[in-house]
Design a protein around this motif. Sequence first.
Motif, PDB file in Angstrom:
ATOM      1  N   GLU A   1       0.788  -1.224   0.000  1.00 41.90           N
ATOM      2  CA  GLU A   1       0.000   0.000   0.000  1.00 41.90           C
ATOM      3  C   GLU A   1       0.828   1.286   0.000  1.00 41.90           C
ATOM      4  O   GLU A   1       0.549   2.204  -0.747  1.00 41.90           O
ATOM      5  CB  GLU A   1      -0.930  -0.007   1.212  1.00 41.90           C
ATOM      6  N   ASN A   2       1.860   1.377   0.836  1.00 36.40           N
ATOM      7  CA  ASN A   2       2.625   2.612   0.976  1.00 36.40           C
ATOM      8  C   ASN A   2       3.790   2.729   0.009  1.00 36.40           C
ATOM      9  O   ASN A   2       4.393   3.783  -0.097  1.00 36.40           O
ATOM     10  CB  ASN A   2       3.145   2.745   2.409  1.00 36.40           C
ATOM     11  N   LYS A   3       4.114   1.663  -0.690  1.00 38.85           N
ATOM     12  CA  LYS A   3       5.268   1.658  -1.577  1.00 38.85           C
ATOM     13  C   LYS A   3       4.918   2.356  -2.893  1.00 38.85           C
ATOM     14  O   LYS A   3       3.833   2.178  -3.427  1.00 38.85           O
ATOM     15  CB  LYS A   3       5.688   0.214  -1.826  1.00 38.85           C
ATOM     16  N   VAL A   4       5.863   3.146  -3.415  1.00 33.81           N
ATOM     17  CA  VAL A   4       5.628   3.911  -4.643  1.00 33.81           C
ATOM     18  C   VAL A   4       6.377   3.307  -5.831  1.00 33.81           C
ATOM     19  O   VAL A   4       5.870   3.310  -6.947  1.00 33.81           O
ATOM     20  CB  VAL A   4       6.061   5.382  -4.445  1.00 33.81           C
ATOM     21  N   LEU A   5       7.586   2.771  -5.591  1.00 37.84           N
ATOM     22  CA  LEU A   5       8.415   2.198  -6.652  1.00 37.84           C
ATOM     23  C   LEU A   5       8.706   0.733  -6.371  1.00 37.84           C
ATOM     24  O   LEU A   5       8.898   0.339  -5.225  1.00 37.84           O
ATOM     25  CB  LEU A   5       9.754   2.944  -6.756  1.00 37.84           C
ATOM     26  N   PHE A   6       8.740  -0.063  -7.438  1.00 37.86           N
ATOM     27  CA  PHE A   6       9.021  -1.486  -7.323  1.00 37.86           C
ATOM     28  C   PHE A   6      10.163  -1.877  -8.252  1.00 37.86           C
ATOM     29  O   PHE A   6      10.254  -1.368  -9.374  1.00 37.86           O
ATOM     30  CB  PHE A   6       7.774  -2.310  -7.673  1.00 37.86           C
TER      31      PHE A   6
END
Length: 71
Positions: A3-8
């Motif tokens: 949920e809080n992650k922006v980049l993978f």
Amino acid sequence: MEENKVLFSVAEVGKMFGIGKVKVYELIKKGYLPALYLGGLKIKKTTLEEFLSKYEGYDFKDLTNVVKMAS
């Protein structure tokens, strides 16, 4: 997706999609999955959501011939 992650990373995307890193790199190279280089290739969360929405119902077995699957 976290949920809080922006980049993978490529590895994380492969794991989420159930495909290998090589296939993720191919999707990036062919322009289906935009990425940015930031200490390694990264894909934005919003990009992943857009990709899944845009290409739902498509067959990606052959990246030189991506086609909509028959319903």
